[in-house]
Design a protein around this motif. Structure first.
Motif, PDB file in Angstrom:
ATOM      1  N   SER A  89      -8.115  -3.541  -1.577  1.00 43.42           N
ATOM      2  CA  SER A  89      -6.995  -3.716  -0.642  1.00 43.42           C
ATOM      3  C   SER A  89      -7.232  -3.035   0.694  1.00 43.42           C
ATOM      4  O   SER A  89      -6.294  -2.785   1.444  1.00 43.42           O
ATOM      5  CB  SER A  89      -5.706  -3.189  -1.264  1.00 43.42           C
ATOM      6  OG  SER A  89      -5.826  -1.811  -1.601  1.00 43.42           O
ATOM      7  N   CYS A  90      -8.499  -2.739   0.999  1.00 43.99           N
ATOM      8  CA  CYS A  90      -8.835  -2.113   2.273  1.00 43.99           C
ATOM      9  C   CYS A  90      -9.962  -2.929   2.922  1.00 43.99           C
ATOM     10  O   CYS A  90     -10.986  -3.197   2.282  1.00 43.99           O
ATOM     11  CB  CYS A  90      -9.290  -0.668   2.064  1.00 43.99           C
ATOM     12  SG  CYS A  90      -8.073   0.369   1.205  1.00 43.99           S
TER      13      CYS A  90
ATOM     14  N   GLN B 279      -2.647  -6.147  -1.299  1.00 44.50           N
ATOM     15  CA  GLN B 279      -3.508  -6.111  -2.475  1.00 44.50           C
ATOM     16  C   GLN B 279      -3.222  -7.310  -3.362  1.00 44.50           C
ATOM     17  O   GLN B 279      -2.094  -7.547  -3.778  1.00 44.50           O
ATOM     18  CB  GLN B 279      -3.292  -4.843  -3.297  1.00 44.50           C
ATOM     19  CG  GLN B 279      -4.256  -4.778  -4.477  1.00 44.50           C
ATOM     20  CD  GLN B 279      -3.882  -3.753  -5.524  1.00 44.50           C
ATOM     21  OE1 GLN B 279      -2.709  -3.524  -5.785  1.00 44.50           O
ATOM     22  NE2 GLN B 279      -4.890  -3.135  -6.127  1.00 44.50           N
TER      23      GLN B 279
ATOM     24  N   ALA C 134      -8.608   1.162  -2.523  1.00 46.60           N
ATOM     25  CA  ALA C 134      -7.838   2.320  -2.095  1.00 46.60           C
ATOM     26  C   ALA C 134      -8.029   3.456  -3.100  1.00 46.60           C
ATOM     27  O   ALA C 134      -8.391   3.230  -4.261  1.00 46.60           O
ATOM     28  CB  ALA C 134      -6.363   1.952  -1.980  1.00 46.60           C
TER      29      ALA C 134
ATOM     30  N   ALA D 162      -5.432  -1.128   5.562  1.00 46.76           N
ATOM     31  CA  ALA D 162      -4.772  -1.689   4.382  1.00 46.76           C
ATOM     32  C   ALA D 162      -4.419  -3.162   4.609  1.00 46.76           C
ATOM     33  O   ALA D 162      -3.887  -3.532   5.658  1.00 46.76           O
ATOM     34  CB  ALA D 162      -3.522  -0.891   4.046  1.00 46.76           C
TER      35      ALA D 162
ATOM     36  N   VAL E 150       0.746  -2.750   5.701  1.00 44.41           N
ATOM     37  CA  VAL E 150      -0.447  -3.586   5.560  1.00 44.41           C
ATOM     38  C   VAL E 150      -0.591  -4.490   6.775  1.00 44.41           C
ATOM     39  O   VAL E 150       0.391  -4.817   7.451  1.00 44.41           O
ATOM     40  CB  VAL E 150      -0.397  -4.436   4.273  1.00 44.41           C
ATOM     41  CG1 VAL E 150      -0.302  -3.542   3.052  1.00 44.41           C
ATOM     42  CG2 VAL E 150       0.741  -5.447   4.306  1.00 44.41           C
TER      43      VAL E 150
ATOM     44  N   GLY F 125      -3.602   6.041  -3.045  1.00 44.71           N
ATOM     45  CA  GLY F 125      -3.434   4.708  -2.479  1.00 44.71           C
ATOM     46  C   GLY F 125      -3.951   4.581  -1.061  1.00 44.71           C
ATOM     47  O   GLY F 125      -3.841   3.506  -0.452  1.00 44.71           O
TER      48      GLY F 125
ATOM     49  N   ASN G 144       0.850  -1.180   0.000  1.00 46.26           N
ATOM     50  CA  ASN G 144       0.000   0.000   0.000  1.00 46.26           C
ATOM     51  C   ASN G 144       0.894   1.241   0.000  1.00 46.26           C
ATOM     52  O   ASN G 144       1.915   1.267   0.685  1.00 46.26           O
ATOM     53  CB  ASN G 144      -0.915   0.000   1.228  1.00 46.26           C
ATOM     54  CG  ASN G 144      -1.832   1.198   1.275  1.00 46.26           C
ATOM     55  OD1 ASN G 144      -1.437   2.280   1.716  1.00 46.26           O
ATOM     56  ND2 ASN G 144      -3.062   1.021   0.821  1.00 46.26           N
TER      57      ASN G 144
ATOM     58  N   CYS H  76      -6.517   4.190   2.101  1.00 45.78           N
ATOM     59  CA  CYS H  76      -7.777   3.498   2.372  1.00 45.78           C
ATOM     60  C   CYS H  76      -8.810   4.472   2.920  1.00 45.78           C
ATOM     61  O   CYS H  76      -8.466   5.459   3.585  1.00 45.78           O
ATOM     62  CB  CYS H  76      -7.556   2.365   3.378  1.00 45.78           C
ATOM     63  SG  CYS H  76      -6.748   0.915   2.677  1.00 45.78           S
TER      64      CYS H  76
END
Length: 621
Positions: A525-526, A560, A544, A557, A467, A549, A462, A551
């Motif tokens: 990815s969140c 991803q 995101a 995060a 993450v 990028g 992220n 969240c």
């Protein structure tokens, strides 16, 4: 209602779906300029050189995570093909109405449970038991070259529209005595809700609104089911562990009710004898029985059948409090036994003679089920009335066995629950077609399947923060299989060519010489920090911000997931517009309906390695 009136209303519904085809096609269309000697341009295809660079990779900030963890799960060398979608349509066999490629988890099917997934073997070299699956790509000389939305002829061929939902009774744990009456009332209410929704579809109210079915029927139905499912869970939770039934709320509009494994003669679809497509396969409509994988003459590329067993949960009735834990353990064991059988069907593909599956898989499975079912009956009988005749539920059959020759009886519900031929809360026997013939064809989904040349699975970082680990059994979907009826909000452009990954198109691509056709799926990815799934299979995760990028507030995060799939498709096939995506009938191979599904079954240890690698900015595998 006369047949003529029904047809008129059906086609008004088809017209309403078609009305949004232009919207669903997206905005990245580029007109093709035909050269001398080339075929005329086709609206569903675009030369990749004419697609502008549109992929934005946010700059990684000081607190960001830039690492990449790569997983090798192969390219579906085992030939695990299925029309199941265990994430979007759990509990609905063949619910996708198109064929998927599966890599990773070997046992996954529409009826998989988290426990059965965790017990499975995998194609991933690092032991990752997650499931990754996406619609197949086919080469078809008769491909519809304007594959950008609904085609009434394809929808008509698929059959009458109807709503089907995941079966709830099939997924319940043991129901304690004090909860049985309340649970039954709510199961009946679920059936009533689905019936009312189907009545509205049949009446086809307000057909001029292209979003009518989604907004006026499916949305309210989901809200009602969420409330009813919550009441069921609370009722059970007063005397036993509270089940999570969230994933069973979403229903779907299907075409083709009343055909398939319901005791009637199967409908002849394109690709079966008597069908209209020249790429005819060998169906199961009265001809010689279809050869399953593992039988002589089977190609090894046949759609992977899954095991279908009569309902046990629905036959147990009320379970004394003292027996709940033991019954639940044995219900879970039944699920695992079926998962083991499904896995063996994949790993023994092409082995044995004509009775191999019956003798080596279904026979031993029946013996295990007899013993497990007997233990449950004894446990219930210690403090209540012992159920009688449950041994009739032990024999199982294959999902593509229309004749029921393996002892499955007339139950077309799901593995261990439900109520043998009942309405099954909208699920059960939806009458959906089974992939048929050497090319695994379904309604409108014809032609030879193209095996991926490469599948690249990556867990990425992220740009703005470190993450955190994905929760085990997190389910995610990227893209939308039905942008024609649901609108483009969740659809994603995925098509590109190798060497041109800085641009993605919502059209099929024509690549220069030496470049492979690619599909790139970037998952959300969140994560909301609490839920592994949600009623619409989307609200528990977010994408995101495309530029930064970051969240959204309240989301954290996670790595991803990016899946890149490459294909060796001949240049002349690309130029002629003869490759296409498997899709729901009303999508008519719309390239904007591309999607990918994921169930995280990484071990805690593996997920910790992924997080560490990504947060440290390394490249790992």
């Amino acid at each position: 209602m006369t047949h003529r009136e029904a047809d008129r209303r059906k086609f008004r519904l088809i017209a309403s779906l078609s009305a949004v085809a232009v919207v669903a096609a997206g905005t990245a269309t580029v007109a093709l300029a035909a050269k001398d000697g080339e075929p005329a341009p086709v609206s569903a295809f675009v030369r990749i050189e004419q697609v502008g660079k549109n992929v934005v990779e946010p700059k990684v900030q000081q607190n960001g995570a830039s690492g990449v963890f790569t997983v090798d799960c192969g390219t579906n060398e085992n030939g695990k093909f299925s029309a199941d979608n265990p994430v979007a349509q759990p509990g609905l066999p063949h619910g996708a109405q198109h064929v998927h490629d599966f890599v990773g988890n070997l046992s996954i099917s529409a009826e998989s449970t988290d426990d059965s997934l965790a017990d499975s073997d995998t194609t991933c070299k690092n032991g990752d038991k997650s499931s990754y699956f996406w619609p197949v790509v086919r080469i078809n000389p008769k491909a519809n070259q304007n594959s950008s939305g609904s085609n009434p002829d394809k929808v008509k061929e698929a059959g009458a529209p109807h709503i089907a939902c995941p079966s709830v009774s099939d997924r319940l744990p043991a129901v304690p005595e004090r909860a049985r009456e309340e649970v039954d009332r709510n199961l009946e209410l679920l059936d009533k809700q689905v019936k009312e929704a189907n009545d509205r579809v049949a009446r086809n109210e307000n057909p001029g609104d292209p979003n009518f079915v989604n907004n006026a029927i499916l949305g309210p139905l989901r809200d009602k089911r969420v409330a009813t499912l919550d009441r069921i869970a609370i009722s059970i939770g007063r005397s036993a562990p509270k089940p999570n039934l969230t994933s069973l709320a979403e229903c779907e509009l299907f075409f083709g009710a009343g055909h398939g494994n319901n005791g009637q003669a199967p409908r002849k679809f394109s690709g079966q004898h008597g069908g209209s497509d020249e790429h005819a396969g060998h169906g199961t409509s009265g001809e010689a029985p279809r050869k399953f994988a593992g039988q002589p003459g089977g190609s090894g590329d046949d759609a992977t059948p899954t095991v279908k067993c009569p309902s046990v949960r629905g036959a147990l009735g009320a379970v004394p409090d003292q027996a709940v834990a033991e019954v639940d353990r044995n219900l879970a064991l039944l699920d695992k036994q079926i998962a083991e059988a499904n896995q063996r069907i994949v790993t023994t593909k092409g082995q044995g003679g004509p009775n191999f599956i019956n003798n080596a898989i279904l026979g031993p499975l029946k013996d295990k089920r007899v013993a497990t079912i007997d233990r449950m009956a004894i446990a219930i009988g210690r403090n209540g009335q012992k159920p009688q005749g449950l041994e009739r539920l032990a024999p199982c059959k294959l999902s593509n066995d229309n004749g029921g020759n393996n002892g499955g009886g007339n139950n077309n519900g799901n593995n261990n629950g439900g109520n043998n031929g009942g309405n099954n809360n909208g699920g059960g026997n939806a009458g959906l077609a089974v992939p048929s013939g050497p090319n695994l064809e379904l309604v409108g989904n014809n032609g030879k399947i193209v095996r991926p040349a490469q599948v690249k699975i990556e867990y990425r970082g992220n740009a703005t923060s470190k993450v955190t680990a994905m929760p085990k059994f997190l389910k995610m979907i990227v893209g939308d299989a039905k942008p024609t009826s649901r609108g483009p909000a969740n659809a994603r452009a995925t098509w590109t060519c190798s060497g041109f990954e800085d641009r993605l198109s919502d059209k099929y691509v024509i690549c220069p010489n030496g470049s492979k056709v690619m599909r790139v799926h970037n998952f959300a990815s969140c994560w909301d920090g609490k839920n592994t799934d949600s009623a619409n299979h989307r609200d528990h995760v977010r994408f995101a911000d495309q530029k930064t990028g970051a969240c959204p507030k309240g989301f954290k995060a996670i790595p991803q997931l990016r899946i890149s799939i490459s294909y060796d498709i001949p240049k002349d096939v690309q130029e002629k517009g003869q490759y296409q995506l498997d899709a729901f009938p009303e999508e008519n191979h719309n390239p904007f309906s591309d999607h990918n599904d994921y169930a995280n079954v990484n071990s805690d240890e593996t997920m910790a390695k992924i997080v560490k690698c990504v947060n440290e900015g390394r490249k790992c595998s």
